[in-house]
Scaffold this motif. Structure first.
Motif, PDB file in Angstrom:
ATOM      1  N   ILE A 133       0.852  -1.206   0.000  1.00 42.31           N
ATOM      2  CA  ILE A 133       0.000   0.000   0.000  1.00 42.31           C
ATOM      3  C   ILE A 133       0.878   1.242   0.000  1.00 42.31           C
ATOM      4  O   ILE A 133       0.666   2.190  -0.758  1.00 42.31           O
ATOM      5  N   GLY A 134       1.901   1.247   0.849  1.00 43.60           N
ATOM      6  CA  GLY A 134       2.842   2.370   0.870  1.00 43.60           C
ATOM      7  C   GLY A 134       3.580   2.497  -0.454  1.00 43.60           C
ATOM      8  O   GLY A 134       3.790   3.606  -0.966  1.00 43.60           O
ATOM      9  N   MET A 135       3.979   1.349  -1.023  1.00 44.17           N
ATOM     10  CA  MET A 135       4.701   1.363  -2.297  1.00 44.17           C
ATOM     11  C   MET A 135       3.836   1.926  -3.418  1.00 44.17           C
ATOM     12  O   MET A 135       4.346   2.573  -4.345  1.00 44.17           O
ATOM     13  N   THR A 136       2.523   1.709  -3.349  1.00 42.12           N
ATOM     14  CA  THR A 136       1.611   2.253  -4.358  1.00 42.12           C
ATOM     15  C   THR A 136       1.693   3.771  -4.389  1.00 42.12           C
ATOM     16  O   THR A 136       1.743   4.389  -5.459  1.00 42.12           O
ATOM     17  N   PHE A 137       1.735   4.396  -3.207  1.00 46.43           N
ATOM     18  CA  PHE A 137       1.845   5.855  -3.132  1.00 46.43           C
ATOM     19  C   PHE A 137       3.176   6.326  -3.710  1.00 46.43           C
ATOM     20  O   PHE A 137       3.228   7.292  -4.484  1.00 46.43           O
ATOM     21  N   VAL A 138       4.267   5.660  -3.338  1.00 44.84           N
ATOM     22  CA  VAL A 138       5.598   6.076  -3.779  1.00 44.84           C
ATOM     23  C   VAL A 138       5.725   5.974  -5.298  1.00 44.84           C
ATOM     24  O   VAL A 138       6.194   6.910  -5.962  1.00 44.84           O
ATOM     25  N   ILE A 139       5.292   4.845  -5.872  1.00 46.14           N
ATOM     26  CA  ILE A 139       5.416   4.653  -7.317  1.00 46.14           C
ATOM     27  C   ILE A 139       4.456   5.562  -8.076  1.00 46.14           C
ATOM     28  O   ILE A 139       4.809   6.125  -9.115  1.00 46.14           O
ATOM     29  N   THR A 140       3.246   5.751  -7.544  1.00 45.28           N
ATOM     30  CA  THR A 140       2.304   6.680  -8.174  1.00 45.28           C
ATOM     31  C   THR A 140       2.882   8.085  -8.206  1.00 45.28           C
ATOM     32  O   THR A 140       2.676   8.838  -9.159  1.00 45.28           O
ATOM     33  N   GLY A 141       3.642   8.431  -7.163  1.00 40.21           N
ATOM     34  CA  GLY A 141       4.283   9.745  -7.091  1.00 40.21           C
ATOM     35  C   GLY A 141       5.569   9.844  -7.882  1.00 40.21           C
ATOM     36  O   GLY A 141       6.296  10.842  -7.774  1.00 40.21           O
ATOM     37  N   GLY A 142       5.879   8.820  -8.677  1.00 38.85           N
ATOM     38  CA  GLY A 142       7.047   8.881  -9.543  1.00 38.85           C
ATOM     39  C   GLY A 142       8.329   8.384  -8.920  1.00 38.85           C
ATOM     40  O   GLY A 142       9.417   8.598  -9.469  1.00 38.85           O
ATOM     41  N   THR A 195      -3.414   2.466  -8.268  1.00 42.75           N
ATOM     42  CA  THR A 195      -4.678   1.882  -7.821  1.00 42.75           C
ATOM     43  C   THR A 195      -4.462   1.004  -6.601  1.00 42.75           C
ATOM     44  O   THR A 195      -3.681   0.037  -6.658  1.00 42.75           O
ATOM     45  N   ILE A 196      -5.123   1.335  -5.522  1.00 45.47           N
ATOM     46  CA  ILE A 196      -5.026   0.549  -4.295  1.00 45.47           C
ATOM     47  C   ILE A 196      -5.717  -0.792  -4.470  1.00 45.47           C
ATOM     48  O   ILE A 196      -5.195  -1.836  -4.050  1.00 45.47           O
ATOM     49  N   VAL A 197      -6.875  -0.799  -5.109  1.00 42.69           N
ATOM     50  CA  VAL A 197      -7.620  -2.046  -5.332  1.00 42.69           C
ATOM     51  C   VAL A 197      -6.774  -3.020  -6.155  1.00 42.69           C
ATOM     52  O   VAL A 197      -6.680  -4.210  -5.843  1.00 42.69           O
ATOM     53  N   GLY A 198      -6.144  -2.505  -7.209  1.00 41.08           N
ATOM     54  CA  GLY A 198      -5.292  -3.343  -8.039  1.00 41.08           C
ATOM     55  C   GLY A 198      -4.128  -3.917  -7.252  1.00 41.08           C
ATOM     56  O   GLY A 198      -3.756  -5.081  -7.426  1.00 41.08           O
ATOM     57  N   GLY A 204      -5.781   3.825   2.841  1.00 36.23           N
ATOM     58  CA  GLY A 204      -4.974   4.130   1.663  1.00 36.23           C
ATOM     59  C   GLY A 204      -5.826   4.510   0.472  1.00 36.23           C
ATOM     60  O   GLY A 204      -5.510   5.464  -0.263  1.00 36.23           O
ATOM     61  N   TRP A 205      -6.934   3.784   0.252  1.00 38.65           N
ATOM     62  CA  TRP A 205      -7.822   4.090  -0.873  1.00 38.65           C
ATOM     63  C   TRP A 205      -8.433   5.479  -0.722  1.00 38.65           C
ATOM     64  O   TRP A 205      -8.471   6.255  -1.685  1.00 38.65           O
ATOM     65  N   VAL A 206      -8.906   5.787   0.470  1.00 38.84           N
ATOM     66  CA  VAL A 206      -9.530   7.094   0.710  1.00 38.84           C
ATOM     67  C   VAL A 206      -8.519   8.218   0.495  1.00 38.84           C
ATOM     68  O   VAL A 206      -8.807   9.213  -0.175  1.00 38.84           O
ATOM     69  N   VAL A 207      -7.309   8.051   1.052  1.00 42.62           N
ATOM     70  CA  VAL A 207      -6.283   9.089   0.926  1.00 42.62           C
ATOM     71  C   VAL A 207      -5.882   9.300  -0.531  1.00 42.62           C
ATOM     72  O   VAL A 207      -5.740  10.440  -0.991  1.00 42.62           O
ATOM     73  N   VAL A 261       2.419  -4.188  -6.894  1.00 42.14           N
ATOM     74  CA  VAL A 261       1.951  -2.870  -7.333  1.00 42.14           C
ATOM     75  C   VAL A 261       1.873  -2.810  -8.859  1.00 42.14           C
ATOM     76  O   VAL A 261       0.897  -2.313  -9.428  1.00 42.14           O
ATOM     77  N   VAL A 262       2.909  -3.332  -9.519  1.00 42.91           N
ATOM     78  CA  VAL A 262       2.939  -3.309 -10.982  1.00 42.91           C
ATOM     79  C   VAL A 262       1.850  -4.208 -11.564  1.00 42.91           C
ATOM     80  O   VAL A 262       1.141  -3.828 -12.504  1.00 42.91           O
ATOM     81  N   ILE A 263       1.725  -5.419 -10.994  1.00 43.57           N
ATOM     82  CA  ILE A 263       0.672  -6.337 -11.442  1.00 43.57           C
ATOM     83  C   ILE A 263      -0.691  -5.694 -11.279  1.00 43.57           C
ATOM     84  O   ILE A 263      -1.594  -5.861 -12.105  1.00 43.57           O
ATOM     85  N   GLY A 264      -0.854  -4.917 -10.206  1.00 50.38           N
ATOM     86  CA  GLY A 264      -2.141  -4.287  -9.920  1.00 50.38           C
ATOM     87  C   GLY A 264      -2.519  -3.176 -10.868  1.00 50.38           C
ATOM     88  O   GLY A 264      -3.672  -2.737 -10.892  1.00 50.38           O
ATOM     89  N   GLY A 265      -1.542  -2.675 -11.660  1.00 50.29           N
ATOM     90  CA  GLY A 265      -1.879  -1.651 -12.644  1.00 50.29           C
ATOM     91  C   GLY A 265      -1.323  -0.273 -12.381  1.00 50.29           C
ATOM     92  O   GLY A 265      -1.610   0.668 -13.130  1.00 50.29           O
ATOM     93  N   THR A 266      -0.522  -0.116 -11.318  1.00 48.45           N
ATOM     94  CA  THR A 266       0.118   1.177 -11.068  1.00 48.45           C
ATOM     95  C   THR A 266       1.291   1.340 -12.028  1.00 48.45           C
ATOM     96  O   THR A 266       2.124   0.440 -12.154  1.00 48.45           O
ATOM     97  N   LEU A 267       1.356   2.487 -12.705  1.00 53.78           N
ATOM     98  CA  LEU A 267       2.416   2.724 -13.685  1.00 53.78           C
ATOM     99  C   LEU A 267       3.757   2.941 -12.997  1.00 53.78           C
ATOM    100  O   LEU A 267       3.861   3.755 -12.075  1.00 53.78           O
ATOM    101  N   LEU A 268       4.792   2.233 -13.450  1.00 57.51           N
ATOM    102  CA  LEU A 268       6.128   2.404 -12.880  1.00 57.51           C
ATOM    103  C   LEU A 268       6.671   3.805 -13.126  1.00 57.51           C
ATOM    104  O   LEU A 268       7.519   4.288 -12.375  1.00 57.51           O
ATOM    105  N   THR A 269       6.184   4.455 -14.169  1.00 54.14           N
ATOM    106  CA  THR A 269       6.640   5.807 -14.487  1.00 54.14           C
ATOM    107  C   THR A 269       5.909   6.879 -13.681  1.00 54.14           C
ATOM    108  O   THR A 269       6.242   8.059 -13.764  1.00 54.14           O
ATOM    109  N   GLY A 270       4.910   6.460 -12.887  1.00 56.95           N
ATOM    110  CA  GLY A 270       4.180   7.401 -12.045  1.00 56.95           C
ATOM    111  C   GLY A 270       2.971   8.001 -12.730  1.00 56.95           C
ATOM    112  O   GLY A 270       2.778   7.871 -13.939  1.00 56.95           O
TER     113      GLY A 270
END
Length: 318
Positions: A52-61, A265-268, A177-180, A252-261
């Motif tokens: 969940i934390g990694m999702t935020f970091v990767i989403t933020g680039g 998606t928390i659900v993914g 995490g989803w709400v934030v 995180v990557v499997i879930g659909g979050t872009l590695l490039t930021g």
């Protein structure tokens, strides 16, 4: 975007159903038993919180390769004799506070070095991985530290409505995490910073400060995961969290979050965690070699990244 997200999640659900079918076919009742399902959920819970934390970091680039080392360091620091003595004298929550504080402080160091020191995230967190693991070994003298605070164990080693406490914690962290990420200014700024840092700066966002807070958030998640690890194993060890950086990034990557930021998606991520944990459980039940697990994970990650690139190109053409 909403429709592509729907199809992405549908694909993850189908993948999970296929895995479950394979598990039932190859391991039968051993896989489908309630105890095994709860085992999968317990294993998913710890790496899930980190993811969940990694999702935020990767989403933020960004990227964080130090998460496994931070979990180990926080677990060791929270189970030293001094910390346990304080917990027995005051309250078992001292262990929780220590683990989360250590994780947050390490995340703060990462964030400051990356955001204000302008060190590439890959290099900065790689250094933190080495330093964190080394410090954990130094503090513990490379020995496993046993948690002897019974009140702490009793608080976490129980079920609520038949579901383990660790799974409840993962659920709560996921919802928060989803709400934030999806319903707050912090989340919108995370998408903006990851998508185009310069445009975000021109829009009035303090990109450096926000980037720093993303790594603090990741550190807090590592601290919570360390608490869960201590609860699950009753130990603090410098070996905890081994390869968590690979597993969390993969989920995180499997879930659909872009590695490039810019897209996350928390659900993914939750589905990604469940897919990898279920896959590992199937390999274990069928007595497959750990090397085969590693190869399979690598292949799945490559396929996921290729799929991401394909979907990204399609969205750019629209």
């Amino acid at each position: 975007m909403a429709m592509s997200g729907f199809w992405r999640n549908l694909g993850l659900i189908i993948a999970l159903v296929v895995l479950i079918s394979v598990g039932l076919w190859t391991a039968g009742d051993r896989f489908g038993s309630v105890n095994n399902v709860l085992t999968i959920l317990r294993l998913a819970a710890v790496i899930g919180v980190v993811s969940i934390g990694m999702t935020f970091v990767i989403t933020g680039g960004g990227i964080d390769l130090s998460v496994g080392a931070l979990v180990a360091l926080a677990s060791v620091w929270a189970t030293t004799l001094a910390t346990q003595a304080l917990a027995e004298d005051f309250h078992w929550s001292v262990i929780v506070f220590t683990a989360v504080a250590v994780g947050a402080m390490c995340g703060l160091i990462n964030g400051v070095v990356i955001a204000y020191g302008r060190v590439v995230a890959f290099i900065a967190t790689l250094a933190s991985l080495a330093a964190g693991r080394g410090l954990a070994e130094l503090i513990s003298n490379r020995r496993t530290q046993i948690n002897r605070v019974d009140e702490f164990t009793a608080a976490f080693d129980r079920n609520i409505l038949g579901i383990p406490m660790l799974v409840w914690i993962f659920g709560v962290v996921t919802v928060i995490g989803w709400v934030v990420l999806n319903r707050t200014t912090f989340g919108r700024r995370t998408f903006a910073v990851g998508g185009n840092p310069e445009a975000a700066r021109l829009a009035g966002i303090n990109v450096k400060l926000h980037t720093m807070w993303l790594y603090v958030l990741q550190g807090v998640c590592c601290g919570i995961a360390a608490v869960m690890m201590i609860a699950r194993t009753t130990t603090g060890s410098s070996t905890h969290g081994t390869l968590y950086e690979l597993d969390s990034i993969a989920a995180v990557v499997i879930g659909g979050t872009l590695l490039t930021g810019g897209r996350g998606t928390i659900v993914g991520t939750v589905f990604g965690v469940l897919i990898f944990t279920t896959m590992t459980n199937i390999f274990t039940l069928n007595n497959r070699d750990i090397s085969e697990q590693a190869i399979t994970k690598g292949v799945v990650i490559i396929l996921a990244v290729l799929l991401q690139q394909y979907l990204a190109r399609r969205e750019l053409k629209k």
